[in-house]
Design an enzyme around this catalytic site. Structure first.
Site, PDB file in Angstrom:
ATOM      1  CG  HIS A 177      -1.903   1.073   1.293  1.00 42.28           C
ATOM      2  ND1 HIS A 177      -1.657   2.269   1.936  1.00 42.28           N
ATOM      3  CD2 HIS A 177      -3.156   1.168   0.787  1.00 42.28           C
ATOM      4  CE1 HIS A 177      -2.715   3.044   1.833  1.00 42.28           C
ATOM      5  NE2 HIS A 177      -3.639   2.405   1.130  1.00 42.28           N
ATOM      6  CB  THR A 213       0.705   3.786   4.317  1.00 40.29           C
ATOM      7  OG1 THR A 213       0.221   2.429   4.320  1.00 40.29           O
ATOM      8  CG2 THR A 213      -0.455   4.733   4.082  1.00 40.29           C
ATOM      9  CE  LYS A 214       1.539  -1.372   5.510  1.00 40.13           C
ATOM     10  NZ  LYS A 214       0.329  -0.564   5.379  1.00 40.13           N
ATOM     11  CG  ASN A 215       9.215   0.767   4.871  1.00 41.00           C
ATOM     12  OD1 ASN A 215       8.196   1.092   5.474  1.00 41.00           O
ATOM     13  ND2 ASN A 215      10.366   0.567   5.498  1.00 41.00           N
TER      14      ASN A 215
END
Length: 357
Positions: free
Chosen positions: A155, A157-159
Site C-alpha cells: 500500500h 503507506t508502506k516502505n
C-alpha cells in the site's frame, strides 16, 4: 502489451521476493487484505472456527477470517513491542482454534520462536501478517519466513509501494499448488500454462487476486531501489530516536523498544504519551504548527463489529492503554531533513502533564 496479471513484471517481483526471503513461493495480490483472505481459504477456515490474533491491528487481519465464518479470539499485547503477548496465546487455544495470526507491529518481530513452538505443540498453523515488516528480522531470520504463510502489503503507506498491492508468501511447499488455484479464480490455469494439463477448468473455491502487471512494474522499480529507500528511512527513524530521547525521559513519554535480536525496517515511528489527555494535547500542539501526527488502531475488540463477532481471551488492558496513548510522527520515503527538523522542533516545544520540573 501485457497489462493483466502474471506478466513479465509480476513474475520478476515473485522471483525477487522469493530470493529475498528464501521462500518456496511468493505471489503478488491486489492487497495485503486479499493475501490474508487467501490464507484463510488455504487453511480451510470455516464457520465455527476460531482464530487467535491481537486486537491491536488493522481490521483486515480479522476480516479475512470473519468472511469465512470464523470468530476472532483477541489476545492482549506486550507493553514493550506492542506485539501479541506470546505468554497469553496458549490460554486462548480451544478445540476450535484453526490458526494463530501474528502481526509484527512497526516491523518489530513478535517472539516467533515461542509462538512457532506453541503452534507446533498444538498442531495449529501460524500465519504472519507482515504488512509492516518487510526487511525486518528476528535473530537473523527475516520476518515473513516463520509461519506456514505470511502476507505483505505494498500500500502507498508502506516502505515499498505500488499504490495498492500485496503478496502472499508461502513457506509450506504443500500449499503452493492450492495457492495458485485460489489466486486464479479457483482454476488450474497455472498448471495449464506449465503444460501439465491441456485445458484449465474450475477445480476449487477462489477469486481474482491478481494485480495488473502495470502495478507490478512500479513495484519492481521500488524493490530495485530498496537499499536506498531503507537507508533513508532508517536515518530518519534513528534521528527521531536519538534527538527526542532526553525530551521523552523528561516528559514521561515512551519511545519504541527494539529488543535484542530484532532488526526493524523503520516502517513507522511512534511515541507513547503518558495519557489520552496528553496525546490529545500533543496532536493539537503539532497541528497548530502545521504538522499532522495521527494515532493508530482502535482496538478491534472495542469496535461495534468486534463486540458482536469477536471474543477476548482475557482483559486487554495493555491494548486499550496503548491505543489511547500512541501517536505516530511523520515518516515517509521522501521526507527531507528540514521537514523532519521542523517536526522535531515542534515536539521539543511540548510539555506533557507528567513532565519533570
Amino acid at each position: 502489451m501485457h497489462l493483466s496479471g502474471d506478466g513479465h513484471f509480476t513474475k520478476a517481483v515473485h522471483s525477487r521476493l522469493e530470493s529475498l526471503l528464501g521462500a518456496p513461493r511468493a505471489l503478488m495480490t491486489t492487497s495485503c487484505s486479499h493475501a490474508l483472505e487467501m490464507s484463510a481459504l488455504l487453511l480451510d477456515v470455516q464457520e465455527g472456527d476460531e482464530v487467535i490474533m491481537p486486537s491491536f491491528t488493522f481490521v483486515s487481519t480479522a476480516n479475512a477470517f470473519v468472511l469465512r465464518g470464523a470468530r476472532p479470539v483477541f489476545v492482549d499485547i506486550r507493553p514493550d513491542t506492542l506485539n501479541i503477548d506470546e505468554q497469553k496465546i496458549e490460554a486462548a487455544i480451544s478445540p476450535r482454534t484453526k490458526a494463530i495470526v501474528v502481526v509484527h507491529y512497526a516491523g518489530v518481530a513478535c517472539e516467533m520462536n515461542d509462538i512457532v513452538t506453541i503452534g507446533q505443540r498444538h498442531g495449529i498453523p501460524v500465519v504472519e501478517d507482515n504488512a509492516h515488516g518487510l526487511f525486518g528480522s528476528y535473530h537473523g531470520k527475516l520476518l515473513g519466513t516463520f509461519g506456514v504463510m505470511a502476507t505483505q502489503s505494498f500500500h502507498e503507506t508502506k516502505n515499498i509501494s505500488c499504490g495498492e498491492g500485496g503478496a502472499l508468501v508461502i513457506n509450506d511447499p504443500h500449499l503452493i499448488e492450492r495457492a495458485e488455484i485460489t489466486r486464479e479464480k479457483g482454476t488450474n490455469r497455472s498448471r495449464f500454462f506449465r503444460g501439465l494439463v491441456d485445458k484449465y477448468t474450475w477445480v476449487a473455491p477462489g477469486s481474482s487476486y491478481l494485480p495488473s502487471d502495470l502495478l507490478a512494474a512500479y513495484l519492481l522499480g521500488q524493490l530495485e531501489k530498496a537499499e536506498e529507500i531503507q537507508s533513508h528511512r532508517m536515518a530518519v527513524w534513528n534521528r527521531y530516536q536519538d534527538t527526542l530521547a532526553d525530551w521523552a525521559r523528561s516528559n514521561a513519554v515512551a519511545q519504541p523498544i527494539v529488543p535484542d535480536g530484532c532488526a526493524h525496517p523503520a516502517h513507522l515511528y511512534y511515541l507513547l504519551l503518558p495519557s489520552l489527555d496528553d496525546r490529545t494535547a500533543f496532536i493539537a500542539h503539532l497541528k497548530a504548527r502545521g504538522i499532522i501526527a495521527v494515532f493508530h488502531y482502535v482496538p478491534l475488540h472495542t469496535s461495534e463489529f468486534g463486540r458482536r463477532f469477536g471474543s477476548a481471551s482475557d482483559d486487554l488492558q495493555v491494548t486499550e492503554s496503548i491505543s489511547d496513548r500512541l501517536v505516530r510522527l511523520p515518516l515517509f520515503n521522501d521526507i527531507s531533513a528540514p521537514e523532519q527538523e521542523r517536526v522535531i522542533d515542534a515536539v521539543l516545544s511540548f510539555s506533557s502533564q507528567g513532565a519533570l520540573v
